[in-house]
Motif scaffolding. Structure first.
Motif, PDB file in Angstrom:
ATOM      1  N   ARG A 100       1.377   9.357  12.984  1.00 47.90           N
ATOM      2  CA  ARG A 100       1.428  10.071  11.718  1.00 47.90           C
ATOM      3  C   ARG A 100       2.579   9.516  10.891  1.00 47.90           C
ATOM      4  O   ARG A 100       3.713   9.408  11.376  1.00 47.90           O
ATOM      5  CB  ARG A 100       1.637  11.560  11.968  1.00 47.90           C
ATOM      6  CG  ARG A 100       1.835  12.388  10.717  1.00 47.90           C
ATOM      7  CD  ARG A 100       1.943  13.861  11.102  1.00 47.90           C
ATOM      8  NE  ARG A 100       2.151  14.707   9.927  1.00 47.90           N
ATOM      9  CZ  ARG A 100       3.351  15.055   9.483  1.00 47.90           C
ATOM     10  NH1 ARG A 100       4.428  14.627  10.080  1.00 47.90           N
ATOM     11  NH2 ARG A 100       3.468  15.833   8.424  1.00 47.90           N
ATOM     12  N   LYS A 101       2.278   9.135   9.689  1.00 50.17           N
ATOM     13  CA  LYS A 101       3.308   8.581   8.813  1.00 50.17           C
ATOM     14  C   LYS A 101       3.287   9.336   7.493  1.00 50.17           C
ATOM     15  O   LYS A 101       2.272   9.353   6.795  1.00 50.17           O
ATOM     16  CB  LYS A 101       3.058   7.087   8.574  1.00 50.17           C
ATOM     17  CG  LYS A 101       4.130   6.441   7.730  1.00 50.17           C
ATOM     18  CD  LYS A 101       3.997   4.915   7.732  1.00 50.17           C
ATOM     19  CE  LYS A 101       2.680   4.482   7.101  1.00 50.17           C
ATOM     20  NZ  LYS A 101       2.588   3.010   6.955  1.00 50.17           N
ATOM     21  N   VAL A 102       4.410   9.948   7.180  1.00 44.08           N
ATOM     22  CA  VAL A 102       4.501  10.693   5.920  1.00 44.08           C
ATOM     23  C   VAL A 102       4.957   9.742   4.825  1.00 44.08           C
ATOM     24  O   VAL A 102       5.988   9.081   4.967  1.00 44.08           O
ATOM     25  CB  VAL A 102       5.483  11.870   6.050  1.00 44.08           C
ATOM     26  CG1 VAL A 102       5.618  12.582   4.713  1.00 44.08           C
ATOM     27  CG2 VAL A 102       5.007  12.835   7.124  1.00 44.08           C
ATOM     28  N   LEU A 103       4.194   9.686   3.770  1.00 47.26           N
ATOM     29  CA  LEU A 103       4.510   8.782   2.666  1.00 47.26           C
ATOM     30  C   LEU A 103       5.328   9.527   1.623  1.00 47.26           C
ATOM     31  O   LEU A 103       4.993  10.660   1.250  1.00 47.26           O
ATOM     32  CB  LEU A 103       3.225   8.242   2.048  1.00 47.26           C
ATOM     33  CG  LEU A 103       2.265   7.568   3.044  1.00 47.26           C
ATOM     34  CD1 LEU A 103       0.997   7.128   2.335  1.00 47.26           C
ATOM     35  CD2 LEU A 103       2.948   6.406   3.721  1.00 47.26           C
ATOM     36  N   ASP A 104       6.354   8.880   1.140  1.00 46.28           N
ATOM     37  CA  ASP A 104       7.228   9.520   0.160  1.00 46.28           C
ATOM     38  C   ASP A 104       6.638   9.324  -1.237  1.00 46.28           C
ATOM     39  O   ASP A 104       7.148   8.574  -2.046  1.00 46.28           O
ATOM     40  CB  ASP A 104       8.637   8.920   0.247  1.00 46.28           C
ATOM     41  CG  ASP A 104       9.612   9.738  -0.590  1.00 46.28           C
ATOM     42  OD1 ASP A 104       9.246  10.863  -0.979  1.00 46.28           O
ATOM     43  OD2 ASP A 104      10.711   9.235  -0.850  1.00 46.28           O
ATOM     44  N   THR A 105       5.553   9.983  -1.456  1.00 47.84           N
ATOM     45  CA  THR A 105       4.878   9.862  -2.739  1.00 47.84           C
ATOM     46  C   THR A 105       4.843  11.218  -3.420  1.00 47.84           C
ATOM     47  O   THR A 105       5.317  12.208  -2.881  1.00 47.84           O
ATOM     48  CB  THR A 105       3.432   9.378  -2.537  1.00 47.84           C
ATOM     49  OG1 THR A 105       2.764  10.298  -1.686  1.00 47.84           O
ATOM     50  CG2 THR A 105       3.420   8.000  -1.901  1.00 47.84           C
ATOM     51  N   SER A 106       4.292  11.233  -4.591  1.00 48.53           N
ATOM     52  CA  SER A 106       4.150  12.495  -5.292  1.00 48.53           C
ATOM     53  C   SER A 106       2.746  12.602  -5.852  1.00 48.53           C
ATOM     54  O   SER A 106       2.379  11.807  -6.707  1.00 48.53           O
ATOM     55  CB  SER A 106       5.172  12.576  -6.428  1.00 48.53           C
ATOM     56  OG  SER A 106       4.955  13.759  -7.154  1.00 48.53           O
ATOM     57  N   PRO A 107       2.012  13.534  -5.352  1.00 54.25           N
ATOM     58  CA  PRO A 107       2.361  14.516  -4.331  1.00 54.25           C
ATOM     59  C   PRO A 107       2.453  13.870  -2.955  1.00 54.25           C
ATOM     60  O   PRO A 107       1.927  12.791  -2.742  1.00 54.25           O
ATOM     61  CB  PRO A 107       1.213  15.511  -4.391  1.00 54.25           C
ATOM     62  CG  PRO A 107       0.061  14.727  -4.880  1.00 54.25           C
ATOM     63  CD  PRO A 107       0.616  13.695  -5.798  1.00 54.25           C
ATOM     64  N   PRO A 108       3.116  14.524  -2.071  1.00 46.70           N
ATOM     65  CA  PRO A 108       3.295  13.960  -0.730  1.00 46.70           C
ATOM     66  C   PRO A 108       1.963  13.718  -0.035  1.00 46.70           C
ATOM     67  O   PRO A 108       0.993  14.425  -0.275  1.00 46.70           O
ATOM     68  CB  PRO A 108       4.108  15.027   0.006  1.00 46.70           C
ATOM     69  CG  PRO A 108       3.894  16.267  -0.765  1.00 46.70           C
ATOM     70  CD  PRO A 108       3.702  15.856  -2.184  1.00 46.70           C
ATOM     71  N   SER A 109       1.930  12.715   0.789  1.00 48.92           N
ATOM     72  CA  SER A 109       0.709  12.418   1.523  1.00 48.92           C
ATOM     73  C   SER A 109       1.072  11.964   2.932  1.00 48.92           C
ATOM     74  O   SER A 109       2.194  11.555   3.198  1.00 48.92           O
ATOM     75  CB  SER A 109      -0.104  11.341   0.804  1.00 48.92           C
ATOM     76  OG  SER A 109       0.674  10.180   0.653  1.00 48.92           O
ATOM     77  N   ALA A 110       0.127  12.039   3.785  1.00 46.13           N
ATOM     78  CA  ALA A 110       0.345  11.624   5.170  1.00 46.13           C
ATOM     79  C   ALA A 110      -0.771  10.669   5.573  1.00 46.13           C
ATOM     80  O   ALA A 110      -1.907  10.810   5.128  1.00 46.13           O
ATOM     81  CB  ALA A 110       0.352  12.839   6.100  1.00 46.13           C
TER      82      ALA A 110
END
Lengths: 132, 132
Positions: free
Chosen positions: B75-85
């Motif tokens: 599982r990798k959480v992406l530092d985007t907006s909105p957040p995504s995984a």
DNA sequence: CTGTATCCATGATGATACTG
DNA sequence: CAGTATCATCATGGATACAG
């Protein structure tokens, strides 16, 4: 193997894999074991109960009837005294064996890794059901 | 305590297959599908929900966590907006693909045979869940 | 021996609503 | 978008008693 790569971020088309249906072939916790224990030779009801100690007669009967209705297993009643029944895999049922064995191989590998990790981590308590 | 075989021939004494444990890897009705839809490339939570329409967020989350805890999925959480995984198969998880595909092949074959038989029998009503 | 019928416990799932 | 909490439901499995 696997799915075709999607072009962009947009969803890959659900390629309709017959996975759900396939797995329903092995419905329940015991169907794979039943097939496994029938792989070498025909077995009788009581023998299967002995092979799979924790299965109840009710469930074993249900699985056998289901597997029979799907053409994976045959049932032959022997005219003996006392009466006995013999179950065997059909050629179709036999086709499931490689898949089951593949699962078993990966499962064994994972279990070994877990045990390895557990020993490295220092025998942490990990209440896991024992295989078979 | 050995089980006396009916026939002198050997036979398939209970070979203690790690089947039960292996199948627990694919616990539930959806784990195989999750792995399948991750096979081509990493997928996000929402994409998986779209891929497997009838899965609930709760169950998808549970399966992903379970697969992650077993080292089959990352599982990798992406530092985007909105957040995504983003979820992806590990090499270990990838080893399950051949087994799953083998099951799918046999399943597809059986389904085809059923449909054939059904058409021959005259399209009898048989309330079966649809694949995928 | 070979099943089958009840009764009951448990776990998995879906729907919905809600939080970050 | 990503995920969680709660509730209700249903399928599966075990134990037991019983039937052919």
């Amino acid at each position: 193997m696997g799915l075709p790569l999607r072009k962009s971020k947009v969803a890959a088309p659900p390629p309709a894999c017959p996975l759900t249906e396939s797995l329903s072939l092995l419905r329940g916790a015991w169907a794979p074991n039943v097939i496994w224990y029938l792989s070498a030779e025909p077995r009788r009801f009581g023998e299967l109960r002995h092979d799979i100690p924790r299965i109840s007669a009710r469930v074993l009967s249900a699985r056998l009837r289901e597997l029979e209705s799907r053409g994976l297993v045959t049932r032959k009643v022997l005219d003996t005294s006392p009466p006995s029944a013999e179950y065997a895999l059909t050629p179709l049922g036999r086709e499931l064996l490689p898949a089951i064995e593949a699962l078993a191989r990966v499962g064994r590998k994972l279990i070994d890794q877990w045990e390895l990790g557990a020993s490295h981590a220092g025998a942490r308590s990990r209440p896991r059901r024992v295989a078979v």
